[in-house]
Enzyme design. Structure first.
Site, PDB file in Angstrom:
ATOM      1  N   ASP A  12       4.599  48.195  63.218  1.00 45.30           N
ATOM      2  CA  ASP A  12       3.574  47.429  63.943  1.00 45.30           C
ATOM      3  C   ASP A  12       3.928  47.195  65.401  1.00 45.30           C
ATOM      4  O   ASP A  12       3.509  46.209  66.008  1.00 45.30           O
ATOM      5  CB  ASP A  12       3.327  46.071  63.266  1.00 45.30           C
ATOM      6  CG  ASP A  12       3.035  46.206  61.778  1.00 45.30           C
ATOM      7  OD1 ASP A  12       2.160  47.003  61.433  1.00 45.30           O
ATOM      8  OD2 ASP A  12       3.694  45.523  60.980  1.00 45.30           O
ATOM      9  N   LYS A  15       2.807  51.815  68.107  1.00 46.76           N
ATOM     10  CA  LYS A  15       3.028  53.266  68.202  1.00 46.76           C
ATOM     11  C   LYS A  15       1.724  54.026  68.415  1.00 46.76           C
ATOM     12  O   LYS A  15       1.688  55.021  69.141  1.00 46.76           O
ATOM     13  CB  LYS A  15       3.714  53.783  66.937  1.00 46.76           C
ATOM     14  CG  LYS A  15       5.116  53.248  66.717  1.00 46.76           C
ATOM     15  CD  LYS A  15       5.739  53.818  65.459  1.00 46.76           C
ATOM     16  CE  LYS A  15       5.036  53.388  64.192  1.00 46.76           C
ATOM     17  NZ  LYS A  15       5.101  51.934  63.952  1.00 46.76           N
ATOM     18  N   ASN A  37      -0.525  53.578  53.995  1.00 42.10           N
ATOM     19  CA  ASN A  37       0.018  52.229  54.228  1.00 42.10           C
ATOM     20  C   ASN A  37       0.187  51.934  55.707  1.00 42.10           C
ATOM     21  O   ASN A  37       0.304  50.772  56.101  1.00 42.10           O
ATOM     22  CB  ASN A  37       1.369  52.067  53.529  1.00 42.10           C
ATOM     23  CG  ASN A  37       2.406  53.083  53.995  1.00 42.10           C
ATOM     24  OD1 ASN A  37       2.069  54.181  54.411  1.00 42.10           O
ATOM     25  ND2 ASN A  37       3.670  52.722  53.898  1.00 42.10           N
ATOM     26  N   GLY A  39      -0.869  51.644  59.693  1.00 39.11           N
ATOM     27  CA  GLY A  39      -2.071  51.320  60.444  1.00 39.11           C
ATOM     28  C   GLY A  39      -1.800  51.407  61.928  1.00 39.11           C
ATOM     29  O   GLY A  39      -1.009  50.632  62.461  1.00 39.11           O
ATOM     30  N   HIS A  40      -2.412  52.380  62.590  1.00 36.44           N
ATOM     31  CA  HIS A  40      -2.219  52.559  64.022  1.00 36.44           C
ATOM     32  C   HIS A  40      -3.527  52.252  64.748  1.00 36.44           C
ATOM     33  O   HIS A  40      -4.547  52.897  64.509  1.00 36.44           O
ATOM     34  CB  HIS A  40      -1.759  53.985  64.330  1.00 36.44           C
ATOM     35  CG  HIS A  40      -0.393  54.287  63.777  1.00 36.44           C
ATOM     36  ND1 HIS A  40       0.171  55.548  63.794  1.00 36.44           N
ATOM     37  CD2 HIS A  40       0.524  53.482  63.201  1.00 36.44           C
ATOM     38  CE1 HIS A  40       1.372  55.495  63.246  1.00 36.44           C
ATOM     39  NE2 HIS A  40       1.590  54.252  62.874  1.00 36.44           N
ATOM     40  N   ARG A 141      10.973  64.912  41.393  1.00 41.34           N
ATOM     41  CA  ARG A 141      10.467  66.281  41.242  1.00 41.34           C
ATOM     42  C   ARG A 141       9.318  66.383  40.245  1.00 41.34           C
ATOM     43  O   ARG A 141       9.139  67.388  39.572  1.00 41.34           O
ATOM     44  CB  ARG A 141      11.612  67.247  40.877  1.00 41.34           C
ATOM     45  CG  ARG A 141      12.564  67.445  42.042  1.00 41.34           C
ATOM     46  CD  ARG A 141      13.959  67.769  41.636  1.00 41.34           C
ATOM     47  NE  ARG A 141      14.573  66.649  40.930  1.00 41.34           N
ATOM     48  CZ  ARG A 141      15.818  66.671  40.466  1.00 41.34           C
ATOM     49  NH1 ARG A 141      16.563  67.735  40.644  1.00 41.34           N
ATOM     50  NH2 ARG A 141      16.306  65.631  39.834  1.00 41.34           N
ATOM     51  N   GLN A 198       5.754  53.213  60.309  1.00 38.46           N
ATOM     52  CA  GLN A 198       6.673  52.095  60.086  1.00 38.46           C
ATOM     53  C   GLN A 198       7.707  52.036  61.229  1.00 38.46           C
ATOM     54  O   GLN A 198       7.348  52.313  62.354  1.00 38.46           O
ATOM     55  CB  GLN A 198       7.334  52.175  58.707  1.00 38.46           C
ATOM     56  CG  GLN A 198       6.417  51.840  57.543  1.00 38.46           C
ATOM     57  CD  GLN A 198       5.491  52.982  57.147  1.00 38.46           C
ATOM     58  OE1 GLN A 198       5.917  54.095  56.954  1.00 38.46           O
ATOM     59  NE2 GLN A 198       4.225  52.680  57.023  1.00 38.46           N
ATOM     60  N   THR A 279      -3.581  45.807  55.706  1.00 39.55           N
ATOM     61  CA  THR A 279      -3.703  44.752  54.697  1.00 39.55           C
ATOM     62  C   THR A 279      -4.396  43.502  55.193  1.00 39.55           C
ATOM     63  O   THR A 279      -4.900  42.714  54.392  1.00 39.55           O
ATOM     64  CB  THR A 279      -2.306  44.352  54.192  1.00 39.55           C
ATOM     65  OG1 THR A 279      -1.562  43.794  55.294  1.00 39.55           O
ATOM     66  CG2 THR A 279      -1.565  45.561  53.644  1.00 39.55           C
ATOM     67  N   ARG A 281      -2.803  41.103  56.368  1.00 41.77           N
ATOM     68  CA  ARG A 281      -1.835  40.018  56.190  1.00 41.77           C
ATOM     69  C   ARG A 281      -1.297  39.538  57.536  1.00 41.77           C
ATOM     70  O   ARG A 281      -1.053  40.338  58.440  1.00 41.77           O
ATOM     71  CB  ARG A 281      -0.655  40.490  55.335  1.00 41.77           C
ATOM     72  CG  ARG A 281      -0.961  40.674  53.877  1.00 41.77           C
ATOM     73  CD  ARG A 281       0.287  41.027  53.080  1.00 41.77           C
ATOM     74  NE  ARG A 281       0.810  42.339  53.419  1.00 41.77           N
ATOM     75  CZ  ARG A 281       1.858  42.905  52.802  1.00 41.77           C
ATOM     76  NH1 ARG A 281       2.478  42.253  51.843  1.00 41.77           N
ATOM     77  NH2 ARG A 281       2.269  44.109  53.143  1.00 41.77           N
ATOM     78  N   ARG A 283       1.441  38.643  59.998  1.00 44.93           N
ATOM     79  CA  ARG A 283       2.808  39.132  60.129  1.00 44.93           C
ATOM     80  C   ARG A 283       3.776  37.983  60.396  1.00 44.93           C
ATOM     81  O   ARG A 283       3.423  37.002  61.057  1.00 44.93           O
ATOM     82  CB  ARG A 283       2.894  40.153  61.268  1.00 44.93           C
ATOM     83  CG  ARG A 283       2.082  41.408  60.999  1.00 44.93           C
ATOM     84  CD  ARG A 283       2.003  42.316  62.218  1.00 44.93           C
ATOM     85  NE  ARG A 283       1.136  43.461  61.955  1.00 44.93           N
ATOM     86  CZ  ARG A 283       0.360  44.045  62.847  1.00 44.93           C
ATOM     87  NH1 ARG A 283       0.331  43.593  64.092  1.00 44.93           N
ATOM     88  NH2 ARG A 283      -0.396  45.074  62.511  1.00 44.93           N
ATOM     89  N   SER A 391       3.878  48.429  78.203  1.00 39.92           N
ATOM     90  CA  SER A 391       2.468  48.214  77.895  1.00 39.92           C
ATOM     91  C   SER A 391       2.128  46.738  78.065  1.00 39.92           C
ATOM     92  O   SER A 391       2.850  45.873  77.572  1.00 39.92           O
ATOM     93  CB  SER A 391       2.167  48.657  76.456  1.00 39.92           C
ATOM     94  OG  SER A 391       0.873  48.251  76.063  1.00 39.92           O
TER      95      SER A 391
END
Length: 407
Positions: A12, A15, A37, A39-40, A141, A198, A279, A281, A283, A391
């Site tokens: 988060d 990126k 999973n 999120g960008h 496998r 991630q 999600t 949620r 952070r 940034s």
């Protein structure tokens, strides 16, 4: 030239925006790890796009993007995402390809993810998207790859409900598959941007195990997950925020104290919009952890850092960052592997003067207030790594580039 963008914290970090920014001078963008999973978030001309599996460079009409071998692909989520792009006027057809070695996430894996985490004595806090189960099946496998969808014997081994699910997407997926190793060799003289998911502290090997993701979040994942050798990586960027965040369970030594620092936590969370893209949620938030950041630089050979969310501190009189841990009375400056040690770690904080002005509208790094530059200088000195990009907002134009990227 091959340039890697990876997270240098617990994910988060921004990126997506940085990949989008750097992609303007790349010809190809390859996502090398993770799945639905991730999120960008990208903001272009005030319009927000939330991407989960499609590489961030897709918003440029001339770019070709690849979903690499290290990814785990959720077909339903992927085609919903592609529809979202089409609905927003982004023509992606003929520009999105998937490695034939990428593994497929099946619907039952989501339930398995949630049940497995709920049964753990120490839950990880999974997103419940089936990512961990897909990687687990891969390592055991027993997984299914894109290349296996037209392998009759493998197909016949699948459960009927999985066949029914995959039949909806099979033809479309097979049209998008590519031998990524061959393609990477073919385009080796072009500018290629490699996008991670991630962050360094969630890497399966170098992160805070077992409270980590299941994939290769470190820089080495760009090689293993994209079909090129490690010596072909020319530059590695590590993205980090001016403070720290984490989603899910696990140690976070610099997390704001709920009792004495709840007001500061709410300010940072709300100002920085620290809610999960996938999600929703809230952070966990805390002081910038320079001990962890330096560790991430060392184990990932990060050439240059990218500082994001610096503008979140605009209104603060004073800011603080962690320069060491106090563990049972001992001052520690190297990041420990021990979870009990990290849980006991208390941050040793250094104070910095705030700049008390908005920096969002500034046009270049030289215009930053003296106090903001001092904060950046200290980070560089502590980590031994240059901060090459800064940034100060979510839009592409709110980015200060301090170095030549594509040589």
């Amino acid at each position: 030239m091959n340039v890697v963008v990876m997270g240098a914290q617990w994910g988060d970090e921004g990126k997506g925006k940085i990949v989008d920014y750097l992609a303007q001078d790349a010809k190809y963008v390859c996502r090398f790890a993770g799945g639905a999973n991730a999120g960008h978030t990208i903001v272009v001309d005030g319009k927000k796009y939330a991407l989960h599996q499609v590489p961030s460079g897709i918003l440029y009409p001339s770019k070709t993007v690849f979903l690499g071998s290290g990814m785990v692909i959720d077909p339903e989520a992927l085609f919903n995402e592609l529809k979202m792009l089409s609905d927003n006027g982004v023509n992606w057809e003929g520009r999105v390809f998937i490695s034939d070695r990428a593994h497929i996430t099946l619907p039952g894996y989501r339930t398995m993810d949630k049940e497995r985490d709920a049964a753990r004595k120490r839950p990880i806090g999974t997103t419940g998207r089936g990512i961990g189960t897909t990687y687990s099946q891969k390592s055991e496998r027993d997984g299914i790859r894109l290349a296996d969808l037209d392998w009759d014997e493998k197909w016949n081994d699948l459960e009927d409900e999985d066949k029914k699910f995959l039949e909806q997407y099979k033809d479309q997926l097979l049209k998008m598959r590519i031998d990524i190793a061959a393609k990477m060799y073919e385009i080796r003289k072009e500018n290629i941007l490699f996008e991670g998911a991630q962050g360094a502290m969630l890497d399966i090997d170098s992160g805070t195990y077992p409270f980590v993701s299941s994939g290769a979040s470190g820089s080495y994942g760009a090689s293993s997950g994209a079909g090129i050798g490690p010596r072909a990586l020319d530059k590695i960027y590590g993205v980090f925020k001016a403070y720290e965040t984490r989603v899910g369970n696990g140690p976070m030594p610099t997390e704001f104290n709920d009792t004495t620092e709840s007001e500061l936590c709410d300010y940072v969370r709300n100002t920085g919009n620290e809610f999960g893209v996938t999600t929703g949620r809230a952070r966990r938030c805390g002081y910038l952890d320079l001990v962890a950041l330096r560790y991430a630089c060392h184990v990932n050979s990060i050439d240059s850092l990218v500082l994001t969310h610096l503008d979140v501190y605009d209104e603060m009189d004073e800011i603080e960052a962690c320069v060491a841990y106090d563990i049972d009375g001992k001052i520690v400056t190297d990041f420990p592997a021990s979870i009990p040690a990290l849980n006991k770690a208390k941050p040793v904080l250094q104070k910095f003067k705030g700049w008390k002005q908005s920096i969002k509208e500034l046009k270049k790094y030289s215009q930053l207030p003296k106090a903001a530059k001092a904060y950046v200088d200290f980070i560089e000195d502590y980590t031994g790594t240059k901060v090459g990009i800064v940034s100060v907002g979510p839009d592409r134009i709110q980015t200060f580039n301090r170095e030549k990227i594509w040589k």
